[in-house]
Design a protein around this motif. Structure first.
Motif, mmCIF file in Angstrom:
data_model
loop_
_atom_site.group_PDB
_atom_site.id
_atom_site.type_symbol
_atom_site.label_atom_id
_atom_site.label_comp_id
_atom_site.label_asym_id
_atom_site.label_seq_id
_atom_site.Cartn_x
_atom_site.Cartn_y
_atom_site.Cartn_z
ATOM 1 N N LEU A 110 28.090 -12.307 -67.296
ATOM 2 C CA LEU A 110 26.948 -12.948 -67.938
ATOM 3 C C LEU A 110 25.653 -12.198 -67.644
ATOM 4 C CD1 LEU A 110 27.775 -16.712 -67.292
ATOM 5 C CD2 LEU A 110 28.169 -15.381 -69.371
ATOM 6 N N ARG A 111 25.535 -11.694 -66.410
ATOM 7 C CA ARG A 111 24.306 -10.965 -66.040
ATOM 8 C C ARG A 111 24.131 -9.712 -66.887
ATOM 9 N NH1 ARG A 111 20.326 -9.035 -65.821
ATOM 10 N NH2 ARG A 111 19.013 -8.319 -64.090
ATOM 11 N N SER A 112 25.247 -9.051 -67.211
ATOM 12 C CA SER A 112 25.152 -7.818 -68.002
ATOM 13 C C SER A 112 24.715 -8.081 -69.435
ATOM 14 C CB SER A 112 26.501 -7.091 -68.004
ATOM 15 O OG SER A 112 27.489 -7.863 -68.675
ATOM 16 N N CYS A 113 24.758 -9.337 -69.866
ATOM 17 C CA CYS A 113 24.354 -9.687 -71.238
ATOM 18 C C CYS A 113 22.883 -10.068 -71.332
ATOM 19 C CB CYS A 113 25.213 -10.841 -71.757
ATOM 20 S SG CYS A 113 26.972 -10.477 -71.865
ATOM 21 N N MET A 114 22.170 -10.044 -70.216
ATOM 22 C CA MET A 114 20.767 -10.428 -70.200
ATOM 23 C C MET A 114 19.884 -9.221 -69.929
ATOM 24 S SD MET A 114 21.112 -13.827 -67.816
ATOM 25 C CE MET A 114 19.331 -13.976 -67.755
ATOM 26 N N SER A 115 18.725 -9.215 -70.544
ATOM 27 C CA SER A 115 17.744 -8.167 -70.287
ATOM 28 C C SER A 115 16.449 -8.824 -69.831
ATOM 29 C CB SER A 115 17.499 -7.328 -71.542
ATOM 30 O OG SER A 115 16.466 -6.391 -71.321
ATOM 31 N N VAL A 116 16.035 -8.494 -68.609
ATOM 32 C CA VAL A 116 14.812 -9.033 -68.027
ATOM 33 C C VAL A 116 13.850 -7.878 -67.789
ATOM 34 C CG1 VAL A 116 13.805 -10.231 -66.049
ATOM 35 C CG2 VAL A 116 16.003 -10.984 -66.980
ATOM 36 N N ALA A 117 12.631 -8.014 -68.247
ATOM 37 C CA ALA A 117 11.652 -6.935 -68.140
ATOM 38 C C ALA A 117 10.288 -7.526 -67.779
ATOM 39 C CB ALA A 117 11.585 -6.134 -69.433
ATOM 40 N N ALA A 118 9.270 -6.673 -67.822
ATOM 41 C CA ALA A 118 7.937 -7.087 -67.401
ATOM 42 C C ALA A 118 7.168 -7.843 -68.478
ATOM 43 C CB ALA A 118 7.126 -5.866 -66.961
#
Length: 425
Positions: free
Chosen positions: A267-275
């Motif tokens: 699941l973590r690999s399917c999320m993109s978190v940025a600034a």
């Protein structure tokens, strides 16, 4: 549309120039091979005079290639300087969020890519010149390579003209607002239109998966991969935060219904978190940027109500386009039609508040803006279903009350309360 990889690459500036330099290196290898074959074929055929002619052309072209090699870096510096000035002016005049438009500009990336590729090609061509002067002993004459370099120079000049034209257009507020609106509408086009009344995944909530990465803004999720993961485990995934929410370690991000939770890593690999937020899947971000432009235009430092009216035009356009679409949640089915992913999005009332609340608070002393807001709200009231009119009526009434309180003269109040699609036409 389901994978965010393309959008991530569009948000980077390194990919296009790097790909162009790799490509031009491969093309140079091919051109060098062709030059070797041409010289070898002519020499084996005894056509020494043609080899001499090619050597003469190559010697003449060498001067041009050397000049190109030294001039391209200056050209690149000019383009880079123009970009920095344009970005600084746009960020200061409109909103810092519009800087992303320059980063995503295809013509800017293409110009930098071709300039760098031309510079690299000219260096490679210079290394191909053979010091041998005897036509019967020479092994290579950069004939094809020289023509290729001249072609790249011509392409560079053409792109430079297009780049300057594009940059000048992007410094106009109408073009910036139009680009932001286009990005916002692309989000709407990617949204599934179904209301979710079809086949649903069943089962109670079995688990909640918490976020365990670095803190930042949830910029997007890989919808196609999440649907495959949920189908493989026979579950329904509910995304808890909305795209654009700030998440910290421990924030619940997925609720799992109907079965055991997939692995946290999957699941973590399917999320993109940025600034920062992006337009890709963020339904409200376009409205946020348009409202920011209008607010800056209404500030005492800028005092440009016409720009605010242009932003309101697009806010009304966007709200009119989604006025009849199902909102609140988006449901993504697998190939069998079973919903596997449920994603929350802003509801109609939230989007209306986002578009008008702050502008309404700053607009009371600008009759041009109040008149445009009244006209926009009236147009939306005529376009949306009856069940969605309440927030529009609320904003209309609050704006009318604010004008009544803030404008003492009756004639000025009547003027400011009169709807006008051009503000003051």
């Amino acid at each position: 549309m389901l994978s965010p990889l393309r959008e991530h690459l569009r948000d980077t500036f390194w990919f296009a120039p790097t790909a162009a330099m790799v490509l031009v290196f491969l093309v140079w290898l091919l051109a060098a091979g062709l030059d070797d074959l041409i010289v070898e074929g002519l020499r084996d055929g005894g056509d020494v005079d043609t080899v001499k002619d090619l050597m003469g052309f190559a010697d003449d072209a060498r001067t041009v290639v050397s000049t190109v090699s030294s001039a391209m870096m200056t050209f690149i510096g000019v383009v880079f300087s123009i970009s920095l000035v344009a970005v600084q002016m746009a960020g200061g005049q409109f909103s810092p969020r519009v800087v992303r438009l320059f980063v995503r500009s295809r013509i800017t990336k293409a110009t930098f890519a071709v300039f760098l590729a031309t510079f690299l090609l000219s260096l490679l061509v210079l290394t191909s010149y053979d010091g041998e002067k005897d036509p019967e002993l020479i092994t290579s004459v950069p004939f094809v390579q020289a023509f290729l370099t001249l072609g790249m120079v011509g392409l560079s000049v053409l792109l430079f003209v297009l780049y300057v034209n594009s940059t000048l257009r992007m410094m106009r507020v109408s073009q910036v607002i139009d680009r932001i609106t286009g990005e916002a509408f692309r989000v709407v086009e990617r949204m599934p239109y179904a209301d979710g009344s079809g086949r649903q995944g069943s089962g109670d909530e079995r688990a909640v998966v918490a976020y365990d990465g670095p803190a930042g803004v949830l910029r997007d999720v890989n919808i196609a991969r999440l649907v495959r993961v949920a189908r493989g485990h026979g579950v329904v995934l509910w995304l808890i935060p909305r795209i654009g929410d700030f998440v910290v370690p421990g924030t619940p991000v997925f609720a799992v219904h109907g079965g055991a939770a997939p692995s946290r890593r999957a699941l973590r690999s399917c999320m993109s978190v940025a600034a920062e937020r992006t337009f890709h899947q963020d339904l409200g971000f376009g409205l946020r940027v348009l409202a920011d432009i209008a607010l800056r235009a209404l500030s005492a430092a800028v005092n440009d109500p016409t720009t605010a009216v242009q932003a309101i035009d697009r806010i009304v356009q966007f709200l009119a386009a989604i006025g009849r679409r199902p909102l609140d949640v988006l449901r993504y089915p697998d190939r069998d039609g079973v919903v596997r992913l449920v994603q929350p999005v802003p509801g109609w009332e939230e989007l209306v508040d986002l578009g008008f609340t702050e502008i309404r608070g700053c607009a009371v002393h600008s009759p041009q803006v109040t008149r445009r807001v009244f006209a926009g709200l009236d147009d939306l009231l005529a376009l949306v279903p009856a069940e969605r009119r309440e927030p529009l009526l609320r904003h209309r009434e609050l704006l009318a009350q604010a004008v009544e309180r803030s404008v003492p003269d009756a004639a000025d109040r009547a003027f400011a309360l009169r709807p006008d699609r051009q503000g003051i036409g």
